[in-house]
Design a protein around this motif. Structure first.
Motif, PDB file in Angstrom:
ATOM      1  N   LEU A  64      23.627  29.165  27.927  1.00 45.75           N
ATOM      2  CA  LEU A  64      22.588  29.880  27.190  1.00 45.75           C
ATOM      3  C   LEU A  64      23.152  31.163  26.595  1.00 45.75           C
ATOM      4  N   LEU A  65      23.871  31.938  27.390  1.00 48.41           N
ATOM      5  CA  LEU A  65      24.437  33.201  26.902  1.00 48.41           C
ATOM      6  C   LEU A  65      25.464  32.953  25.809  1.00 48.41           C
ATOM      7  N   LYS A  66      26.246  31.911  25.960  1.00 49.75           N
ATOM      8  CA  LYS A  66      27.245  31.571  24.939  1.00 49.75           C
ATOM      9  C   LYS A  66      26.564  31.268  23.605  1.00 49.75           C
ATOM     10  N   ARG A  67      25.487  30.475  23.665  1.00 48.95           N
ATOM     11  CA  ARG A  67      24.757  30.145  22.428  1.00 48.95           C
ATOM     12  C   ARG A  67      24.113  31.399  21.826  1.00 48.95           C
ATOM     13  N   MET A  68      23.587  32.270  22.675  1.00 52.05           N
ATOM     14  CA  MET A  68      22.946  33.488  22.178  1.00 52.05           C
ATOM     15  C   MET A  68      23.972  34.430  21.541  1.00 52.05           C
ATOM     16  N   LYS A  69      25.176  34.471  22.094  1.00 51.60           N
ATOM     17  CA  LYS A  69      26.239  35.281  21.477  1.00 51.60           C
ATOM     18  C   LYS A  69      26.631  34.675  20.133  1.00 51.60           C
ATOM     19  N   HIS A  70      26.702  33.347  20.086  1.00 50.68           N
ATOM     20  CA  HIS A  70      27.100  32.649  18.863  1.00 50.68           C
ATOM     21  C   HIS A  70      26.147  32.957  17.696  1.00 50.68           C
ATOM     22  N   LEU A  73      22.624  37.257  18.975  1.00 46.34           N
ATOM     23  CA  LEU A  73      21.584  37.945  19.750  1.00 46.34           C
ATOM     24  C   LEU A  73      22.167  38.802  20.863  1.00 46.34           C
ATOM     25  N   LEU A  74      23.342  38.405  21.358  1.00 46.90           N
ATOM     26  CA  LEU A  74      23.991  39.109  22.465  1.00 46.90           C
ATOM     27  C   LEU A  74      25.426  39.447  22.110  1.00 46.90           C
ATOM     28  N   VAL A  75      25.946  40.396  22.854  1.00 46.40           N
ATOM     29  CA  VAL A  75      27.344  40.774  22.720  1.00 46.40           C
ATOM     30  C   VAL A  75      27.907  40.972  24.124  1.00 46.40           C
ATOM     31  N   GLU A  76      29.175  40.636  24.277  1.00 46.04           N
ATOM     32  CA  GLU A  76      29.868  40.851  25.549  1.00 46.04           C
ATOM     33  C   GLU A  76      30.191  42.345  25.657  1.00 46.04           C
ATOM     34  N   LEU A  77      29.872  42.938  26.799  1.00 48.98           N
ATOM     35  CA  LEU A  77      30.152  44.343  27.039  1.00 48.98           C
ATOM     36  C   LEU A  77      31.270  44.471  28.060  1.00 48.98           C
ATOM     37  N   GLU A  78      32.010  45.538  27.958  1.00 49.24           N
ATOM     38  CA  GLU A  78      33.083  45.772  28.914  1.00 49.24           C
ATOM     39  C   GLU A  78      32.490  46.284  30.220  1.00 49.24           C
ATOM     40  N   ASN A  79      32.939  45.712  31.324  1.00 51.90           N
ATOM     41  CA  ASN A  79      32.510  46.158  32.643  1.00 51.90           C
ATOM     42  C   ASN A  79      33.600  47.070  33.191  1.00 51.90           C
ATOM     43  N   ALA A  80      33.328  48.357  33.247  1.00 53.28           N
ATOM     44  CA  ALA A  80      34.320  49.331  33.684  1.00 53.28           C
ATOM     45  C   ALA A  80      34.716  49.129  35.146  1.00 53.28           C
ATOM     46  N   HIS A  81      33.835  48.568  35.943  1.00 57.23           N
ATOM     47  CA  HIS A  81      34.096  48.402  37.372  1.00 57.23           C
ATOM     48  C   HIS A  81      34.898  47.139  37.685  1.00 57.23           C
ATOM     49  N   ASP A  82      34.698  46.087  36.915  1.00 55.18           N
ATOM     50  CA  ASP A  82      35.363  44.822  37.201  1.00 55.18           C
ATOM     51  C   ASP A  82      35.459  44.005  35.919  1.00 55.18           C
ATOM     52  N   ARG A  83      36.636  43.944  35.358  1.00 51.79           N
ATOM     53  CA  ARG A  83      36.830  43.254  34.078  1.00 51.79           C
ATOM     54  C   ARG A  83      36.647  41.737  34.182  1.00 51.79           C
ATOM     55  N   ARG A  84      36.624  41.196  35.407  1.00 54.00           N
ATOM     56  CA  ARG A  84      36.441  39.750  35.577  1.00 54.00           C
ATOM     57  C   ARG A  84      34.989  39.334  35.409  1.00 54.00           C
ATOM     58  N   GLN A  85      34.088  40.272  35.586  1.00 53.98           N
ATOM     59  CA  GLN A  85      32.658  39.949  35.486  1.00 53.98           C
ATOM     60  C   GLN A  85      32.190  40.047  34.043  1.00 53.98           C
ATOM     61  N   HIS A  86      31.373  39.070  33.660  1.00 49.71           N
ATOM     62  CA  HIS A  86      30.847  39.040  32.301  1.00 49.71           C
ATOM     63  C   HIS A  86      29.528  39.807  32.256  1.00 49.71           C
ATOM     64  N   TRP A  90      22.251  43.276  24.394  1.00 49.39           N
ATOM     65  CA  TRP A  90      21.739  42.718  23.151  1.00 49.39           C
ATOM     66  C   TRP A  90      22.288  43.446  21.940  1.00 49.39           C
ATOM     67  N   THR A  91      22.313  42.731  20.848  1.00 51.55           N
ATOM     68  CA  THR A  91      22.734  43.275  19.560  1.00 51.55           C
ATOM     69  C   THR A  91      21.492  43.826  18.856  1.00 51.55           C
ATOM     70  N   PRO A  92      21.661  44.538  17.751  1.00 53.30           N
ATOM     71  CA  PRO A  92      20.479  44.949  16.983  1.00 53.30           C
ATOM     72  C   PRO A  92      19.608  43.756  16.579  1.00 53.30           C
ATOM     73  N   LYS A  93      20.236  42.632  16.256  1.00 51.05           N
ATOM     74  CA  LYS A  93      19.475  41.421  15.914  1.00 51.05           C
ATOM     75  C   LYS A  93      18.681  40.937  17.131  1.00 51.05           C
ATOM     76  N   GLY A  94      19.284  40.951  18.301  1.00 51.06           N
ATOM     77  CA  GLY A  94      18.604  40.540  19.518  1.00 51.06           C
ATOM     78  C   GLY A  94      17.440  41.463  19.847  1.00 51.06           C
ATOM     79  N   ARG A  95      17.661  42.757  19.690  1.00 53.78           N
ATOM     80  CA  ARG A  95      16.596  43.734  19.963  1.00 53.78           C
ATOM     81  C   ARG A  95      15.428  43.531  19.002  1.00 53.78           C
ATOM     82  N   ALA A  96      15.730  43.324  17.725  1.00 53.36           N
ATOM     83  CA  ALA A  96      14.669  43.128  16.728  1.00 53.36           C
ATOM     84  C   ALA A  96      13.881  41.848  17.026  1.00 53.36           C
ATOM     85  N   ALA A  97      14.579  40.786  17.379  1.00 52.82           N
ATOM     86  CA  ALA A  97      13.893  39.522  17.703  1.00 52.82           C
ATOM     87  C   ALA A  97      12.999  39.715  18.917  1.00 52.82           C
TER      88      ALA A  97
END
Length: 139
Positions: A64-70, A73-86, A90-97
């Motif tokens: 689901l998240l992969k399709r939403m990024k495609h 609607l979503l964007v991958e964010l950097e996790n400062a605590h653990d780069r292994r965790q996804h 939301w993107t501006p498009k996701g927020r507007a929707a």
């Protein structure tokens, strides 16, 4: 009609209504739910936390998240605590929707609430909670 069948029938009707509400905003009910969970999480959420909140298997959330990024609607964010965790946000498009869909969703919830008097609402909530507890306790 048996109470379980009535609950399932009602759930189906609510799902169809959700599709009618969210479709004009380019969202499915699952996509709306993800965006809704992200609506008060400016730092985003981990996929595993989204799966837990949505009460679904993490493998279902991954797709689901992969399709939403495609679709933007979503964007991958950097996790400062653990780069292994996804972590997704939301993107501006996701927020507007979400904003448009949420507005329509709230209007429909208000109409549903207005159709039930307080004692009927309380009785329905009580019965549904009792069903949940009973099913959870089944062997």
């Amino acid at each position: 009609m048996h109470v379980v069948l009535q609950v399932l029938s009602t759930a189906r009707i609510l799902e169809k209504e959700a599709l009618r509400i969210f479709k004009p905003h380019g969202l499915s009910a699952a996509q709306f739910n993800v965006l809704h969970l992200l609506s008060d999480q400016p730092a985003g959420m981990r996929a595993s936390d989204l799966a837990r909140a949505l009460i679904v298997d993490p493998s279902n959330v991954t797709g689901l998240l992969k399709r939403m990024k495609h679709v933007g609607l979503l964007v991958e964010l950097e996790n400062a605590h653990d780069r292994r965790q996804h972590v997704v946000g939301w993107t501006p498009k996701g927020r507007a929707a979400w904003k448009g869909a949420h507005r329509d969703y709230q209007k429909n919830l208000a109409a549903l609430d207005a159709a039930l008097n307080p004692s009927s609402r309380k009785a329905a909530e009580s019965v549904l909670q009792q069903i949940e507890r009973t099913v959870a306790a089944l062997p």
